[in-house]
Scaffold this motif. Structure first.
Motif, short mmCIF file in Angstrom:
data_model
loop_
_atom_site.label_atom_id
_atom_site.label_comp_id
_atom_site.label_asym_id
_atom_site.label_seq_id
_atom_site.Cartn_x
_atom_site.Cartn_y
_atom_site.Cartn_z
N ARG A 2 -34.72 24.26 27.05
CA ARG A 2 -33.57 23.36 27.04
C ARG A 2 -33.37 22.76 25.66
NH1 ARG A 2 -32.27 18.26 27.26
NH2 ARG A 2 -34.40 17.51 27.24
N LEU A 3 -34.47 22.37 25.01
CA LEU A 3 -34.34 21.77 23.69
C LEU A 3 -33.88 22.79 22.66
CD1 LEU A 3 -37.42 19.38 23.56
CD2 LEU A 3 -35.02 18.80 23.92
N CYS A 4 -34.29 24.02 22.82
CA CYS A 4 -33.84 25.08 21.91
C CYS A 4 -32.32 25.26 22.04
CB CYS A 4 -34.55 26.39 22.23
SG CYS A 4 -34.08 27.75 21.14
N ALA A 5 -31.84 25.26 23.28
CA ALA A 5 -30.40 25.40 23.51
C ALA A 5 -29.65 24.19 22.94
CB ALA A 5 -30.12 25.54 25.00
N LYS A 9 -26.84 24.23 20.01
CA LYS A 9 -25.52 23.65 20.26
C LYS A 9 -25.17 22.65 19.16
CE LYS A 9 -22.91 21.16 23.78
NZ LYS A 9 -22.95 20.52 25.09
N LEU A 10 -26.14 21.83 18.76
CA LEU A 10 -25.90 20.86 17.69
C LEU A 10 -25.58 21.57 16.37
CD1 LEU A 10 -28.70 18.26 18.48
CD2 LEU A 10 -26.23 17.89 18.65
N MET A 11 -26.33 22.63 16.09
CA MET A 11 -26.09 23.37 14.85
C MET A 11 -24.72 24.06 14.88
SD MET A 11 -28.58 22.67 12.90
CE MET A 11 -28.35 23.85 11.58
N VAL A 19 -30.13 16.09 11.14
CA VAL A 19 -29.66 15.33 12.30
C VAL A 19 -30.08 16.03 13.59
CG1 VAL A 19 -27.60 14.54 13.53
CG2 VAL A 19 -27.74 14.28 11.06
N ALA A 20 -29.91 17.35 13.63
CA ALA A 20 -30.28 18.11 14.82
C ALA A 20 -31.78 18.05 15.07
CB ALA A 20 -29.82 19.55 14.68
N VAL A 21 -32.57 18.23 14.03
CA VAL A 21 -34.03 18.20 14.17
C VAL A 21 -34.49 16.81 14.60
CG1 VAL A 21 -36.19 18.38 12.89
CG2 VAL A 21 -34.42 20.11 12.59
N ILE A 24 -33.79 16.29 18.34
CA ILE A 24 -34.74 17.02 19.19
C ILE A 24 -36.10 16.34 19.15
CG2 ILE A 24 -35.89 19.24 19.52
CD1 ILE A 24 -32.82 19.16 20.15
N ALA A 25 -36.53 15.90 17.97
CA ALA A 25 -37.83 15.23 17.84
C ALA A 25 -37.86 13.94 18.65
CB ALA A 25 -38.13 14.94 16.38
N ARG A 26 -36.78 13.18 18.61
CA ARG A 26 -36.73 11.92 19.39
C ARG A 26 -36.81 12.22 20.87
NH1 ARG A 26 -32.03 8.01 17.91
NH2 ARG A 26 -33.23 6.75 19.36
#
Length: 46
Positions: A2-5, A9-11, A19-21, A24-26
């Protein structure tokens, strides 16, 4: 998965990589924190 998707999507939306990384980290940190709140540590027996 899910996080990969979510990252893809953010990219694809044109967000900067940092920002995307960070997003996901948060999300991963919050997930791990929630697990830590649910798990009861075993007590040591003397």
């Amino acid at each position: 998965m899910r996080l990969c998707a979510r990252y893809r999507k953010l990219m694809a939306a044109g967000k900067p990589k940092v920002v995307a990384v960070t997003a996901i980290a948060r999300e991963m940190a919050a997930f791990l924190w929630a697990i830590g709140q649910e798990v009861v540590a075993p007590t040591a027996k003397p």
